[in-house]
Design a protein around this motif. Sequence first.
Motif, short mmCIF file in Angstrom:
data_model
loop_
_atom_site.label_atom_id
_atom_site.label_comp_id
_atom_site.label_asym_id
_atom_site.label_seq_id
_atom_site.Cartn_x
_atom_site.Cartn_y
_atom_site.Cartn_z
N THR A 92 0.16 2.92 1.10
CA THR A 92 -0.94 4.01 1.30
C THR A 92 -1.28 3.50 2.88
N GLU A 93 -1.56 4.77 3.86
CA GLU A 93 -1.94 4.46 5.10
C GLU A 93 -3.20 5.18 5.44
N SER A 94 -3.98 4.41 6.29
CA SER A 94 -5.08 5.02 6.60
C SER A 94 -5.14 4.73 8.15
N GLU A 95 -6.38 5.16 8.94
CA GLU A 95 -6.43 4.66 10.36
C GLU A 95 -6.41 3.28 10.62
N THR A 96 -7.16 2.42 9.73
CA THR A 96 -7.50 1.10 9.94
C THR A 96 -6.41 0.30 8.96
N ALA A 97 -5.89 0.58 8.14
CA ALA A 97 -5.35 -0.26 7.22
C ALA A 97 -3.83 0.42 6.68
N VAL A 98 -2.87 -0.64 6.26
CA VAL A 98 -1.87 0.03 5.60
C VAL A 98 -1.79 -1.12 4.31
N ARG A 99 -1.85 -0.52 3.38
CA ARG A 99 -1.82 -1.04 1.78
C ARG A 99 -0.59 -0.97 1.00
N ILE A 100 0.12 -2.03 0.71
CA ILE A 100 1.37 -2.33 0.04
C ILE A 100 1.22 -2.72 -1.29
N ARG A 101 1.81 -2.04 -2.36
CA ARG A 101 1.98 -2.69 -3.65
C ARG A 101 3.52 -2.63 -3.92
N ILE A 102 4.08 -3.61 -4.47
CA ILE A 102 5.81 -3.88 -4.60
C ILE A 102 5.79 -3.99 -6.11
N ARG A 103 6.91 -3.33 -6.65
CA ARG A 103 7.16 -3.50 -7.99
C ARG A 103 8.57 -3.91 -7.88
N VAL A 104 9.02 -4.93 -8.82
CA VAL A 104 10.28 -5.30 -8.76
C VAL A 104 10.91 -5.19 -10.15
N GLY A 105 12.18 -4.93 -10.23
CA GLY A 105 12.82 -4.46 -11.69
C GLY A 105 14.35 -4.56 -11.57
N LEU A 106 15.07 -4.82 -12.49
CA LEU A 106 16.43 -4.60 -12.77
C LEU A 106 16.83 -3.41 -12.16
N LEU A 107 18.13 -3.53 -11.27
CA LEU A 107 18.91 -2.30 -11.04
C LEU A 107 19.91 -1.76 -12.11
N PRO A 108 19.50 -0.47 -12.19
CA PRO A 108 20.20 0.22 -13.23
C PRO A 108 21.81 -0.34 -13.25
N GLU A 109 22.53 -0.32 -12.42
CA GLU A 109 23.76 -0.64 -12.35
C GLU A 109 23.99 -2.10 -12.67
N ALA A 110 23.21 -2.90 -12.84
CA ALA A 110 22.91 -4.63 -13.11
C ALA A 110 22.73 -4.54 -14.68
#
Length: 141
Positions: A92-110
């Motif tokens: 999410t981006e605003s004029e004053t900040a960039v906020r980041i959430r990261i989800r990690v999971g198994l790739l479907p092909e793996a």
Amino acid sequence: MRMRPPLPLAAWLLAVVAALSACGSAAEPGSDTSGVRAPTGPTRPDALPTRSGLIDAQVVQWRDWRSVDDRTLEVTVTAGPADCYGAEPEVTESETAVRIRIRVGLLPEAAGKECLAIAKESVVPVQLTSALGNRKVEPLS
């Protein structure tokens, strides 16, 4: 606030490191030095593929980030190997900040593949819609 070790302890640690680094630094005459050598610089972490549809994706805390260019960041996370795991960044981006959430999971092909159960430092490329500029980068809660 970060605590500094007492000066005598720091001096002792420095002496130990110096002594250990001197051990074996000179090759014995006639010894073979053509074997495997240590890397000369820091190794770059693997980049996790970014995509949706990951299996059992979980939010992970990221530790730091760096700017690749004005609209691309690399966020550092701990995850499994990049050949088995991927990341799904949410930004999410605003004029004053960039906020980041990261989800990690198994790739479907793996899903049917045998994946190493190790935790590695990896980077996740994150694309911004506008240039970072002077905005703060922080976790999205």
